[in-house]
Design an enzyme around this catalytic site. Structure first.
Site, short mmCIF file in Angstrom:
data_model
loop_
_atom_site.label_atom_id
_atom_site.label_comp_id
_atom_site.label_asym_id
_atom_site.label_seq_id
_atom_site.Cartn_x
_atom_site.Cartn_y
_atom_site.Cartn_z
N SER A 121 0.75 -1.12 -0.10
CA SER A 121 -0.05 -0.20 0.04
C SER A 121 1.07 1.22 -0.06
O SER A 121 0.35 2.67 -0.09
CB SER A 121 -1.30 0.30 1.32
OG SER A 121 -1.70 -0.84 1.17
N HIS A 142 -1.88 -2.70 -6.71
CA HIS A 142 -2.33 -2.01 -5.09
C HIS A 142 -3.89 -2.08 -5.92
O HIS A 142 -4.54 -1.89 -6.38
CB HIS A 142 -1.80 -0.69 -4.93
CG HIS A 142 -2.53 -0.37 -3.69
ND1 HIS A 142 -2.87 0.49 -3.38
CD2 HIS A 142 -2.84 -1.37 -2.74
CE1 HIS A 142 -3.36 0.56 -2.05
NE2 HIS A 142 -3.27 -0.67 -1.90
N GLU A 154 -4.09 -0.58 -8.66
CA GLU A 154 -3.23 1.12 -9.42
C GLU A 154 -1.89 0.49 -9.18
O GLU A 154 -1.55 -0.94 -8.74
CB GLU A 154 -3.15 1.56 -8.07
CG GLU A 154 -3.82 2.60 -7.37
CD GLU A 154 -3.27 3.96 -6.29
OE1 GLU A 154 -3.58 4.83 -6.21
OE2 GLU A 154 -2.79 2.68 -4.73
N ASN A 192 -4.25 5.83 -1.22
CA ASN A 192 -4.05 6.73 -0.12
C ASN A 192 -3.38 7.70 0.32
O ASN A 192 -3.49 8.73 1.82
CB ASN A 192 -2.42 5.03 -0.01
CG ASN A 192 -3.41 3.75 0.75
OD1 ASN A 192 -4.99 4.02 0.81
ND2 ASN A 192 -3.25 2.57 0.75
N1 3HC Z 1 -16.98 -10.30 -0.73
C1 3HC Z 1 -17.08 -10.19 -2.21
N2 3HC Z 1 -18.55 -9.42 -1.85
C2 3HC Z 1 -18.69 -8.59 -0.68
C3 3HC Z 1 -17.47 -8.85 0.12
C4 3HC Z 1 -16.68 -9.57 -0.26
N3 3HC Z 1 -16.08 -9.57 0.91
N4 3HC Z 1 -18.25 -7.30 0.82
C5 3HC Z 1 -19.44 -7.02 0.56
N5 3HC Z 1 -19.36 -7.99 -1.02
C6 3HC Z 1 -20.70 -7.40 -1.55
C7 3HC Z 1 -21.97 -7.88 -1.45
O1 3HC Z 1 -22.57 -9.34 -2.10
C8 3HC Z 1 -23.21 -7.37 -1.95
O2 3HC Z 1 -23.39 -7.45 -3.04
P1 3HC Z 1 -24.44 -7.25 -3.64
O3 3HC Z 1 -25.49 -5.49 -3.28
O4 3HC Z 1 -24.72 -7.31 -5.51
O5 3HC Z 1 -25.98 -8.28 -4.07
C9 3HC Z 1 -22.35 -5.53 -2.18
O6 3HC Z 1 -20.66 -5.92 -1.99
C10 3HC Z 1 -22.61 -4.90 -0.98
O7 3HC Z 1 -22.26 -5.58 0.02
P2 3HC Z 1 -23.40 -5.54 1.91
O8 3HC Z 1 -24.80 -5.22 0.97
O9 3HC Z 1 -23.04 -6.79 2.32
O10 3HC Z 1 -22.59 -3.78 2.38
P3 3HC Z 1 -22.29 -2.68 1.98
O11 3HC Z 1 -23.53 -2.52 1.10
O12 3HC Z 1 -22.67 -2.03 3.11
O13 3HC Z 1 -21.72 -3.01 1.04
C11 3HC Z 1 -19.10 -2.80 1.55
C12 3HC Z 1 -19.85 -2.94 1.97
C13 3HC Z 1 -19.07 -3.60 -0.50
C14 3HC Z 1 -17.60 -2.80 1.80
C15 3HC Z 1 -19.12 -0.92 0.94
O14 3HC Z 1 -19.57 -0.95 2.42
C16 3HC Z 1 -18.43 -0.52 0.94
O15 3HC Z 1 -17.37 -0.47 -0.84
N6 3HC Z 1 -16.80 0.32 1.13
C17 3HC Z 1 -15.75 1.61 1.50
C18 3HC Z 1 -14.69 0.12 0.65
C19 3HC Z 1 -13.28 0.75 0.66
O16 3HC Z 1 -13.52 1.76 0.32
N7 3HC Z 1 -12.14 -0.11 -0.06
C20 3HC Z 1 -11.02 0.61 0.61
C21 3HC Z 1 -10.22 0.31 0.95
S1 3HC Z 1 -8.47 0.97 0.74
C22 3HC Z 1 -7.63 -0.11 0.82
O17 3HC Z 1 -8.11 -1.34 0.35
C23 3HC Z 1 -6.73 -0.02 0.43
C24 3HC Z 1 -5.80 -0.42 1.21
O18 3HC Z 1 -4.27 -0.16 0.52
C25 3HC Z 1 -5.81 0.74 2.82
#
Ligand code: 3HC
Length: 286
Positions: A121, A142, A154, A192
């Site tokens: 990251s 990434h 990325e 990030n």
């Molecule tokens: N695996 C597969 N599918 C998943 C999943 C997983 N672990 N988690 C959620 N999903 C899918 C669900 O199946 C659902 O799909 P559908 O709508 O087609 O049925 C969809 O994602 C939405 O899931 P939920 O209804 O359970 O829950 P939410 O609507 O609250 O969504 C979330 C959960 C997808 C995590 C959403 O809140 C989100 O996109 N959050 C932001 C995540 C983000 O910003 N990530 C980047 C982080 S930074 C990073 O990773 C970089 C690192 O370097 C720090």
């Protein structure tokens, strides 16, 4: 350029398991390496549970799940990655550990043209590249959490990365169904670099007692249409990972906005790492 058919993934935690799952669903033969037999079993279970969830939610047929499972093999011997065309390392966000892994892969992977990609990251790609005998073949790739959901990857070429490696990595990202953006080899890359100061700012608001986590998160969810507010997102990313990323960025830029707040450090020290440990800014059921 022949498409990648044999992929290696090192590390099967939150990110590695997501990468392996997506790759297997995309039709690749995926070999996953973990550090021990126990970690390998945990990784295998994690991917199996995620594939089962996909079936339960109606996103995958049982046939797709079974095919993906059949394309996955697991090992706790890096030597088993010798025949891979591309290996993606997704071990802990720790410079020494990642350097050891890329060095070991450099010795193990037989095809001198094979690409060794790192899912770091925040660690400079060039530092990992020059630790190997094939700096032209090292690149950043990434992914974002949860990997099966987030479209972005990325792609980060270092000063040493060859054009061929860049082309091959772009093609792989597309094979995996992801949307690549090219990012600079600066700690934090693009996403990030913008995200971390924001997340740390939210921690400082909690630390100073000026707002409650629920209110900060609701504010950003309803006011900015973010899918989750910053503290829920920190819990998803893992507070230890967030701290490690912040530290790498601070080391690079000496920018106070990147300095991990004391509250974050104390929570990590206490083992309150977010969802994966059952407790972070919020509590989670097992
Ligand atoms: N695996 C597969 N599918 C998943 C999943 C997983 N672990 N988690 C959620 N999903 C899918 C669900 O199946 C659902 O799909 P559908 O709508 O087609 O049925 C969809 O994602 C939405 O899931 P939920 O209804 O359970 O829950 P939410 O609507 O609250 O969504 C979330 C959960 C997808 C995590 C959403 O809140 C989100 O996109 N959050 C932001 C995540 C983000 O910003 N990530 C980047 C982080 S930074 C990073 O990773 C970089 C690192 O370097 C720090």
């Amino acid at each position: 350029m022949e498409p990648v058919t044999r992929l290696g993934v090192v590390g099967c935690g939150l990110m590695g398991s997501g990468v392996a799952e997506v790759a297997a669903l995309s039709g690749l033969d995926v070999r996953v390496a973990e550090i021990s037999a126990d970690a390998t079993d945990a990784g295998r279970r994690r991917i199996a549970a995620s594939l089962d969830r996909g079936v339960l939610r109606g996103k995958l047929t049982t046939h797709q799940r079974d095919q993906a499972r059949a394309r996955l093999t697991f090992t706790h011997d890096l030597g088993d990655l010798a025949d891979r065309q591309v290996v993606i390392e997704a071990v802990a966000e720790n410079r020494d550990i990642k350097t050891d892994v890329v060095r070991a892969l450099d010795k193990t992977v037989e095809d001198a043209e094979a690409v060794l990609a790192t899912n770091t990251s925040s660690i400079p790609i060039v530092d990992l590249a020059v630790a190997t005998e094939r700096p032209g073949r090292i690149i950043g790739l990434h992914f974002f959490n949860p990997v099966p959901v987030q479209q972005l990857v990325e792609i980060i070429p270092a000063l040493t990365t060859s054009q061929e490696t860049l082309r091959r990595t772009r093609a792989l990202a597309e094979q995996l169904g992801k949307q690549p953006v090219q990012a600079p080899d600066r700690s934090g890359f693009v996403v990030n670099a913008l995200l971390v100061p924001y997340l740390l700012g939210a921690v400082r608001m909690v630390e100073s007692g000026s707002a409650r986590p629920e209110d900060i998160d609701r504010g950003m969810e309803l006011g900015r249409a973010h899918p989750m507010g910053p503290l829920r997102l920190l819990d998803l990313i893992g507070l230890d990972t967030a701290q490690a990323v912040a530290e790498s960025m601070y080391e690079e830029f000496k920018e106070p906005l990147h300095a991990a707040p004391a509250l974050l450090r104390r929570m990590v020290a206490a083992g309150h790492l977010g969802r994966k440990s059952g407790r972070g800014f919020y509590s989670y059921d097992a």
